[in-house]
Design a protein around this motif. Structure first.
Motif, mmCIF file in Angstrom:
data_model
loop_
_atom_site.group_PDB
_atom_site.id
_atom_site.type_symbol
_atom_site.label_atom_id
_atom_site.label_comp_id
_atom_site.label_asym_id
_atom_site.label_seq_id
_atom_site.Cartn_x
_atom_site.Cartn_y
_atom_site.Cartn_z
ATOM 1 N N GLY A 69 22.956 47.009 39.336
ATOM 2 C CA GLY A 69 23.812 46.506 40.406
ATOM 3 C C GLY A 69 23.311 46.818 41.800
ATOM 4 N N LYS A 70 22.201 47.559 41.906
ATOM 5 C CA LYS A 70 21.684 47.909 43.224
ATOM 6 C C LYS A 70 20.959 46.718 43.840
ATOM 7 N N HIS A 71 21.182 46.538 45.139
ATOM 8 C CA HIS A 71 20.444 45.511 45.887
ATOM 9 C C HIS A 71 19.495 46.216 46.841
ATOM 10 N N VAL A 72 18.235 45.889 46.736
ATOM 11 C CA VAL A 72 17.224 46.536 47.575
ATOM 12 C C VAL A 72 16.649 45.523 48.543
ATOM 13 N N ASP A 73 16.827 45.792 49.824
ATOM 14 C CA ASP A 73 16.229 44.966 50.869
ATOM 15 C C ASP A 73 14.963 45.677 51.331
ATOM 16 N N PRO A 74 13.774 45.113 51.070
ATOM 17 C CA PRO A 74 12.530 45.801 51.428
ATOM 18 C C PRO A 74 12.299 45.898 52.931
ATOM 19 N N ASN A 75 13.043 45.105 53.698
ATOM 20 C CA ASN A 75 12.859 45.131 55.150
ATOM 21 C C ASN A 75 14.205 44.901 55.842
ATOM 22 N N PRO A 76 15.126 45.874 55.734
ATOM 23 C CA PRO A 76 16.462 45.676 56.310
ATOM 24 C C PRO A 76 16.410 45.623 57.829
ATOM 25 N N PRO A 77 17.182 44.740 58.455
ATOM 26 C CA PRO A 77 17.168 44.647 59.913
ATOM 27 C C PRO A 77 17.701 45.906 60.593
ATOM 28 N N ASP A 78 18.615 46.598 59.904
ATOM 29 C CA ASP A 78 19.179 47.846 60.437
ATOM 30 C C ASP A 78 19.072 48.909 59.348
ATOM 31 N N PRO A 79 18.053 49.766 59.391
ATOM 32 C CA PRO A 79 17.839 50.749 58.318
ATOM 33 C C PRO A 79 18.996 51.726 58.136
ATOM 34 N N ILE A 80 19.678 52.079 59.212
ATOM 35 C CA ILE A 80 20.787 53.025 59.097
ATOM 36 C C ILE A 80 21.997 52.352 58.445
ATOM 37 N N ALA A 81 22.254 51.106 58.809
ATOM 38 C CA ALA A 81 23.330 50.363 58.150
ATOM 39 C C ALA A 81 23.013 50.181 56.668
ATOM 40 N N ASP A 82 21.751 49.957 56.359
ATOM 41 C CA ASP A 82 21.329 49.826 54.959
ATOM 42 C C ASP A 82 21.543 51.133 54.202
ATOM 43 N N LEU A 83 21.284 52.258 54.850
ATOM 44 C CA LEU A 83 21.523 53.568 54.244
ATOM 45 C C LEU A 83 23.005 53.754 53.954
ATOM 46 N N ARG A 84 23.842 53.390 54.906
ATOM 47 C CA ARG A 84 25.293 53.504 54.694
ATOM 48 C C ARG A 84 25.753 52.621 53.527
ATOM 49 N N ARG A 85 25.235 51.399 53.478
ATOM 50 C CA ARG A 85 25.622 50.493 52.394
ATOM 51 C C ARG A 85 25.223 51.053 51.037
ATOM 52 N N GLY A 86 24.015 51.604 50.954
ATOM 53 C CA GLY A 86 23.571 52.184 49.684
ATOM 54 C C GLY A 86 24.458 53.335 49.247
ATOM 55 N N TRP A 87 24.855 54.171 50.189
ATOM 56 C CA TRP A 87 25.754 55.295 49.894
ATOM 57 C C TRP A 87 27.108 54.770 49.421
ATOM 58 N N ASP A 88 27.619 53.769 50.108
ATOM 59 C CA ASP A 88 28.917 53.198 49.729
ATOM 60 C C ASP A 88 28.875 52.589 48.332
ATOM 61 N N VAL A 89 27.771 51.933 47.990
ATOM 62 C CA VAL A 89 27.642 51.326 46.661
ATOM 63 C C VAL A 89 27.705 52.398 45.579
ATOM 64 N N ALA A 90 27.046 53.526 45.810
ATOM 65 C CA ALA A 90 27.069 54.611 44.834
ATOM 66 C C ALA A 90 28.484 55.158 44.651
ATOM 67 N N VAL A 91 29.189 55.335 45.758
ATOM 68 C CA VAL A 91 30.560 55.847 45.689
ATOM 69 C C VAL A 91 31.481 54.838 45.008
ATOM 70 N N GLU A 92 31.335 53.567 45.350
ATOM 71 C CA GLU A 92 32.188 52.533 44.755
ATOM 72 C C GLU A 92 31.993 52.448 43.244
ATOM 73 N N PHE A 93 30.754 52.631 42.787
ATOM 74 C CA PHE A 93 30.512 52.626 41.343
ATOM 75 C C PHE A 93 31.275 53.769 40.684
ATOM 76 N N GLY A 94 31.234 54.963 41.289
ATOM 77 C CA GLY A 94 31.938 56.106 40.725
ATOM 78 C C GLY A 94 33.433 55.904 40.672
ATOM 79 N N LEU A 95 33.990 55.314 41.721
ATOM 80 C CA LEU A 95 35.431 55.086 41.752
ATOM 81 C C LEU A 95 35.858 53.997 40.766
ATOM 82 N N ALA A 96 34.975 53.042 40.523
ATOM 83 C CA ALA A 96 35.286 51.959 39.581
ATOM 84 C C ALA A 96 35.156 52.402 38.131
ATOM 85 N N HIS A 97 34.338 53.451 37.878
ATOM 86 C CA HIS A 97 34.106 53.913 36.510
ATOM 87 C C HIS A 97 34.261 55.441 36.458
#
Length: 230
Positions: A69-97
């Motif tokens: 379920g991970k989405h990897v952008d090899p060249n994100p326009p905003d690296p810090i926003a991409d970092l936040r999104r990745g962290w949120d995805v990990a947390v959302e997976f835990g809360l869903a399961h």
């Protein structure tokens, strides 16, 4: 095409996850799983060795599902926003399961799975991109550990709390603390001083073909010292 044994194995894992989700870890007995999967209990032992082997397979399935379920952008326009999104995805997976996530992350031995390691490689790739852009405040390995620890800690803490004590600010506060701990507000390569530039250059070293392996190792050692000094 999956073999009959593979299909049976998958059916058992899915039955175990369903029992885990509905009744917690205590509900996952070999007899209950066998019955839910339409098998005799000895089949569980043939496929997984014992109950611990079955739980390991369930955890591996969880890691693989998360990785898929991970989405990897090899060249994100905003690296810090991409970092936040990745962290949120990990947390959302835990809360869903919640039950599956707890099984996956409360026993260190299970983080040796192939899918877990692949997921960490995805995270390390994100760290290398941040480092090469001069964003990282700390070493890539430490940054990855901080990111992983804060996401896992946030989920497990939330799940351990009574519902009336759960405050969503836990997630935003920990996420922003993580961002502040591992990144600069602006790329460090634009600042004076060698540390940020050294981290950026060291991250780019594996892609450089003009240096020999020995030269890359030596330069990597020097850059590591400069990075640590910063």
């Amino acid at each position: 095409m999956p073999s009959r044994s593979d299909r049976t194995r998958q059916r058992v894992i899915e039955a175990a996850i369903d029992l885990l989700t509905r009744g917690g870890r205590d509900a996952v007995t070999t007899r209950a799983v066998a019955e839910a999967a339409g098998l005799q209990p000895p089949a569980i032992y043939r496929l997984f060795g014992d109950k611990d082997g079955l739980l390991d397979a369930v955890a591996e399935h969880g890691f693989a599902t998360f990785l898929a379920g991970k989405h990897v952008d090899p060249n994100p326009p905003d690296p810090i926003a991409d970092l936040r999104r990745g962290w949120d995805v990990a947390v959302e997976f835990g809360l869903a399961h919640p039950a599956l996530y707890t099984l996956m992350y409360t026993e260190p031995a299970r983080t040796g799975s192939a899918a877990f390691k692949a997921g960490m490689e995805v995270l390390m790739g994100r760290m290398r991109r941040l480092a090469s852009g001069g964003w990282l405040r700390v070493d890539e390995e430490l940054a990855a550990q901080i990111i992983h620890a804060t996401a896992r800690g946030a989920v497990l803490t939330w799940l351990s709390l009574p519902e009336d004590r759960r405050d969503p600010a836990l997630f935003t506060t920990l996420r922003e603390s993580m961002v502040s701990a591992v990144t600069f507000e602006r790329p460090a390569v634009r600042d004076t001083g060698p540390a940020g530039a050294a981290r950026a250059l060291r991250a780019a070293l594996p892609e450089q073909a003009v240096l020999s392996d020995a030269e890359r190792r030596l330069l990597g050692e020097w850059l590591g010292r400069l990075s640590d000094d910063g």
